[in-house]
Write an enzyme that holds these catalytic residues in place. Structure first.
Site, PDB file in Angstrom:
ATOM      1  N   GLY A 130       0.712  -1.149  -0.123  1.00 17.64           N
ATOM      2  CA  GLY A 130       0.162  -0.304  -0.046  1.00 17.64           C
ATOM      3  C   GLY A 130       0.594   1.411   0.097  1.00 17.64           C
ATOM      4  O   GLY A 130       0.245   2.380   0.539  1.00 17.64           O
ATOM      5  N   HIS A 159       1.177   0.825 -13.215  1.00 12.95           N
ATOM      6  CA  HIS A 159       2.201  -0.236 -13.616  1.00 12.95           C
ATOM      7  C   HIS A 159       3.625  -0.087 -13.599  1.00 12.95           C
ATOM      8  O   HIS A 159       4.097   1.018 -13.763  1.00 12.95           O
ATOM      9  CB  HIS A 159       1.478  -1.047 -15.503  1.00 12.95           C
ATOM     10  CG  HIS A 159       1.875  -2.175 -15.553  1.00 12.95           C
ATOM     11  ND1 HIS A 159       1.991  -3.099 -15.048  1.00 12.95           N
ATOM     12  CD2 HIS A 159       3.351  -2.512 -16.204  1.00 12.95           C
ATOM     13  CE1 HIS A 159       2.949  -4.027 -15.571  1.00 12.95           C
ATOM     14  NE2 HIS A 159       3.280  -3.701 -16.524  1.00 12.95           N
TER      15      HIS A 159
HETATM   16  C1  GRF Z   1       3.559  -0.850  -7.716  1.00 11.64           C
HETATM   17  O1  GRF Z   1       4.736  -1.068  -7.719  1.00 11.64           O
HETATM   18  C2  GRF Z   1       2.390  -0.570  -8.538  1.00 11.64           C
HETATM   19  O2  GRF Z   1       3.643  -0.508  -9.636  1.00 11.64           O
HETATM   20  C3  GRF Z   1       1.677  -1.875  -8.547  1.00 11.64           C
HETATM   21  O3  GRF Z   1       1.405  -2.969  -7.456  1.00 11.64           O
HETATM   22  C4  GRF Z   1       2.674  -2.552  -6.909  1.00 11.64           C
HETATM   23  C5  GRF Z   1       2.722  -1.988  -5.757  1.00 11.64           C
HETATM   24  O4  GRF Z   1       2.808  -1.376  -4.919  1.00 11.64           O
HETATM   25  N1  GRF Z   1       0.841  -2.507  -9.429  1.00 11.64           N
HETATM   26  P1  GRF Z   1       2.365  -0.721  -3.030  1.00 11.64           P
HETATM   27  O5  GRF Z   1       1.486  -1.508  -2.637  1.00 11.64           O
HETATM   28  O6  GRF Z   1       1.630   0.472  -3.792  1.00 11.64           O
HETATM   29  O7  GRF Z   1       3.653  -0.513  -2.162  1.00 11.64           O
END
Ligand code: GRF
Length: 198
Positions: free
Chosen positions: A12, A109
Site C-alpha cells: 500500500g 504499473h
Molecule cells: C507497484 O509497483 C505498482 O506499480 C504495482 O503494484 C505495486 C504496488 O506497490 N501495480 P504498493 O503496494 O503500492 O507498495
C-alpha cells in the site's frame, strides 16, 4: 474537490503516497474507501491510520463470481466516487465494474507500457524481465483500465534508468519512488481534464 476510491492488495505504499498528498492539500480530493482482496495486507493498516473505510471483498468473502461483483458494485453505490484508483490490486477488474465507471478507473504499473505489461507481468517478474533483456530504462506508467490487462490509454510515464548490476529489487525500489511522485500528479491532471476540478 473530487472523490476517489482505491483498490489494493499489497503493502500500500502508493495508497499511502496518495493519502499524504490529500492530507497536505496538493491533491484536492477525498478518499472515500479502500477495497482489498486480502484482509491482512499493509494497505488495510494505512487506511486505519488515515481513517479511510475499508472493505474486504474477495473470493473468500464472496465465493460466487456474481456475488463478488455485486459486492464491489455495492460499495460504489453506497460510496459514489469520481475516480477509482488501482494501487497494486492483484485481481483482474470485472467488466461490470469497468462498465460502471467508464474511463474513470486508473492503474499504476511498474514498467514503461506497452512493454512488460499483460499476463504474467506483475511484481518482480516485470523487473526481472527488464534486466534480462538489458533494457536501458524502465519506469512507472499510469493508464486507464480496460478489459484488456495493462492495455488502456496511457496517461503518464516516468523513465527511470536501469543501472549496471541492478537487481530486480533495487530497480523496483527506484521505480517505486517515482510511482509515488507520478500517481497523485497524474490523478490531479486527469481530474482537471475531466473538469472534476479547476
Ligand atoms: C507497484 O509497483 C505498482 O506499480 C504495482 O503494484 C505495486 C504496488 O506497490 N501495480 P504498493 O503496494 O503500492 O507498495
Amino acid at each position: 474537490m473530487f472523490s476517489f476510491g482505491v483498490m489494493a492488495s499489497g503493502g500500500g505504499s502508493n495508497f499511502k503516497a496518495l493519502l499524504e498528498k490529500v492530507q497536505d492539500g496538493s491533491l484536492r480530493a477525498k478518499c472515500s474507501f479502500l477495497i482489498v482482496n486480502n484482509g491482512d495486507c499493509g494497505a488495510v493498516q494505512i487506511a486505519k491510520e488515515f481513517g479511510v473505510p475499508t472493505f474486504h471483498i474477495s473470493g473468500k468473502t464472496h465465493p460466487k463470481q456474481l456475488e463478488y461483483e455485486e459486492a464491489l458494485l455495492g460499495v460504489l453505490s453506497n460510496h459514489p466516487v469520481d475516480l477509482l484508483l488501482l494501487a497494486g490490486y492483484m485481481k483482474k477488474i470485472p467488466d461490470s465494474l469497468i462498465q460502471a465507471l467508464p474511463e474513470r478507473i486508473l492503474n499504476i504499473h511498474p514498467a514503461l507500457l506497452p512493454k512488460y505489461g499483460g499476463k504474467g507481468f506483475w511484481g518482480m517478474n516485470v523487473h526481472r524481465a527488464v534486466i534480462e533483456n538489458h533494457e536501458k530504462q524502465s519506469g512507472p506508467t499510469v493508464h486507464l483500465v480496460t478489459s484488456e490487462i495493462d492495455k488502456g490509454r496511457i496517461l503518464a510515464q516516468t523513465p527511470v534508468p536501469v543501472l549496471e548490476g541492478d537487481s530486480p529489487e533495487e530497480l523496483a525500489a527506484r521505480i517505486l519512488q517515482q510511482e509515488h511522485r507520478l500517481y497523485w500528479k497524474t490523478v490531479l491532471d486527469y481530474a482537471k481534464t475531466l473538469k472534476l476540478i479547476l
